[in-house]
Every structure is written in structure tokens, then in C-alpha cells.
Scaffold this active site. Structure first.
Site, PDB file in Angstrom:
ATOM      1  CE  LYS A   1      -2.218  -8.947  -2.949  1.00 17.64           C
ATOM      2  NZ  LYS A   1      -3.449  -9.766  -2.863  1.00 17.64           N
TER       3      LYS A   1
ATOM      4  CG  HIS B   1      -1.918  -1.038   1.312  1.00 20.42           C
ATOM      5  ND1 HIS B   1      -1.874  -2.064   2.219  1.00 20.42           N
ATOM      6  CD2 HIS B   1      -3.047  -1.234   0.573  1.00 20.42           C
ATOM      7  CE1 HIS B   1      -2.923  -2.854   2.057  1.00 20.42           C
ATOM      8  NE2 HIS B   1      -3.644  -2.382   1.059  1.00 20.42           N
TER       9      HIS B   1
END
Ligand code: PAF
Length: 287
Positions: free
Chosen positions: A151, A37
Site C-alpha cells: 500500500k 499488519h
């Protein structure tokens, strides 16, 4: 870094930036942040002078028996990490601000085709929930650019298709997967793994690499490649959901004559109560 919880505060701040001609890049998250993140925030900072992130655990993208209730909520620690990453504005809305009525009474955004394969096959409500909340967050934040991790490649493709179909004037930027040293893709759900399962978890990425290597060596029987990988995952203790080679952009199955196009391997497998996903490019190799 400033944190706001309401749409009015968010809009006032973003409007002020816009008046001074500053572009805004946005990183939507569900919190419980890890280095993947933080990489999104770093990429956002490269894209625009002002950055916004959101933290909202979106109930609409969880199925009835999934981990919505237990999904880790760690706002204080997340805020600390975002401030350290020099984010400008954190938007952390309440549930009622995003969904003022029961979920089944809310308008939904559905992206056909993309949302019924791979993760969509075993999580039928998931991508409708993602597309809906991302549309709402886009309308609330009104960024110029938005960043998403690779991802969740299928999610990235859903968002790209959705922004194109709905003429949403936001540039979508994909950010490469951040991995642990042993190859495991970073994910909030890695926290569900026991020490023993954590030791086995990198096998998922290893199988993607092995399959890509066999493809590069000339193996073109997709069914054999996929079944071998699934068998090895089962032997390592996983419960495979899917392990499939597909077109990177359309997510369709490759036909034999398509073998030179951009392909990607997609995998999802359960290890204990953690459902891990990962993907890897196979490349543009001629057959
Ligand atoms: O990738 C995620 O964390 C979520 O799916 C997103 C994009 C924040 C929507 O809830």
C-alpha cells in the site's frame, strides 16, 4: 510472544537465535494494527523461523502540522493481535532510545529522487524520516528479511533503494495490499473517517481500477486519464493530492516511448482529516 523495550534485551534474544542458526524476519510498524499488519507478520513467518515486529510512532517522518501527536497508540490491543498471530518478539522502544538527541541533531538517511515526488512532494520530511528510522531499526534488530506493505509502494521503493545503496544485507519482501470488502485499502488512518466519509472512501480504489481499465482499453493520454480521475474524486468529496501514472520501480513519469514498461497508478487524496493513499499496477501492456 515476548515484548522487549530495550536494545540490550532485543540484541540478546536475536543473538541467541542466530547462535542456533535460526534466521529472523522483521515487520516494522507504528502500531494501531489492522489486518494489513497481521498479514505482514504472517508473511514474515513464511520467510523465517523467527519473527520480530516493532511498534514505534516515529516523529521524524511527520511534518510539523501532521498527526504525530494524535496518532493512535494502542499497545495493549496491538500486543494481543501480535500474540494471536504467533509473533515471537515485539520490540517497543521508547522515544529516547531511538532519538537520544533532538531530531535536528540526529544523523539522517536521505534517498535522493524517490523522496521528492508523489507523497514526498507534499510531505517533504516524510521519507527522510522513514529511511532514517528503518535504518536504525535494521541495525538494532539485524534481521535477514524485512517485510513492507505494498500500500505504501513509494516507501517500499525507498527502502529497496536504500538497502541497495547502503549495502544493507537484508532481503526486502513486499506484501500485497489488504483491502476491506468494498476495496478500501486497510490503513490506521481509516479510523479518522466519519461514517459518511467511510462510505465514500472506496471511490479512491474504484478510480484506480477505472483508470487501469481505460488504459487496458487503449487510452494512452496520461494527462486526460489523470485529470478525469481527479475530477471524479473531487465530485465525490475528496481533495486530491495527486493521481499519477508513473514507472513502478523508478517512480519517474513515463515518456511516450516508455509505454510498454511496468507502470503503476498512484493516488493520494484527503477525505476530511484522513489522507488516504493507494496504488495499482497498470501492467506490462504494449502501447
Ligand atoms: O509503514 C510504516 O508503518 C512506517 O512508515 C514504518 C516503516 C514502520 C517506519 O516508521
Amino acid at each position: 510472544m515476548r515484548t522487549v523495550h530495550t536494545l540490550t534485551e532485543l540484541r540478546t534474544q536475536v543473538a541467541a537465535w542466530r547462535r542456533s542458526g535460526e534466521e529472523v524476519a522483521f515487520a516494522p510498524t507504528m502500531g494501531n494494527l489492522h489486518r494489513g499488519h497481521i498479514r505482514l507478520v504472517e508473511r514474515a513467518r513464511q520467510c523465517a523461523p523467527r519473527t520480530v515486529a516493532s511498534i514505534f510512532v516515529n516523529p521524524m517522518q511527520f511534518g510539523p502540522n501532521e498527526d504525530y501527536a494524535g496518532y493512535p497508540r494502542t499497545l495493549d490491543e496491538d500486543s494481543r493481535q501480535l500474540a494471536e498471530a504467533r509473533l515471537d518478539l515485539l520490540f517497543a522502544p521508547d522515544l529516547a532510545d531511538i532519538y537520544p538527541r533532538p531530531l535536528e541533531d540526529m544523523t539522517q538517511v536521505i534517498v535522493p529522487g524517490f523522496t521528492t515526488v508523489l507523497c514526498g512532494a507534499s510531505r517533504p520530511v516524510h521519507f527522510g524520516g522513514v529511511a532514517t528510522v528503518v535504518t536504525k531499526l535494521f541495525n538494532m534488530v539485524q534481521p535477514d528479511i524485512a517485510v513492507f506493505g505494498e500500500k505504501d509502494w513509494q516507501q517500499l521503493m525507498v527502502i529497496r533503494r536504500m538497502t541497495a545503496d547502503l549495502n544493507i544485507p537484508i532481503q526486502i519482501v513486499g506484501v500485497p495490499t489488504v483491502r476491506e470488502e468494498d476495496g478500501l485499502a486497510m490503513s490506521s488512518r481509516n479510523g479518522y473517517l466519519s461514517a459518511e466519509q467511510r462510505a465514500v472512501a472506496p471511490t479512491l480504489y474504484a478510480m484506480l481500477q477505472t483508470t487501469a481499465e481505460r488504459w487496458r482499453q487503449g487510452e494512452r493520454d496520461v494527462a486526460i486519464l489523470e485529470e478525469d480521475a481527479r475530477a471524479q474524486l473531487r465530485a465525490a468529496g475528496f481533495r486530491p493530492d495527486y493521481f499519477e501514472i508513473r514507472h513502478a520501480e523508478t517512480l519517474q513519469r513515463p515518456a511516450p516511448e516508455d509505454m510498454a514498461v511496468d507502470l503503476r497508478i498512484f493516488a493520494a487524496a484527503w477525505l476530511g482529516r484522513a489522507r488516504l493513499i493507494d496504488n495499482l499496477a497498470v501492467g506490462h501492456l504494449p502501447s
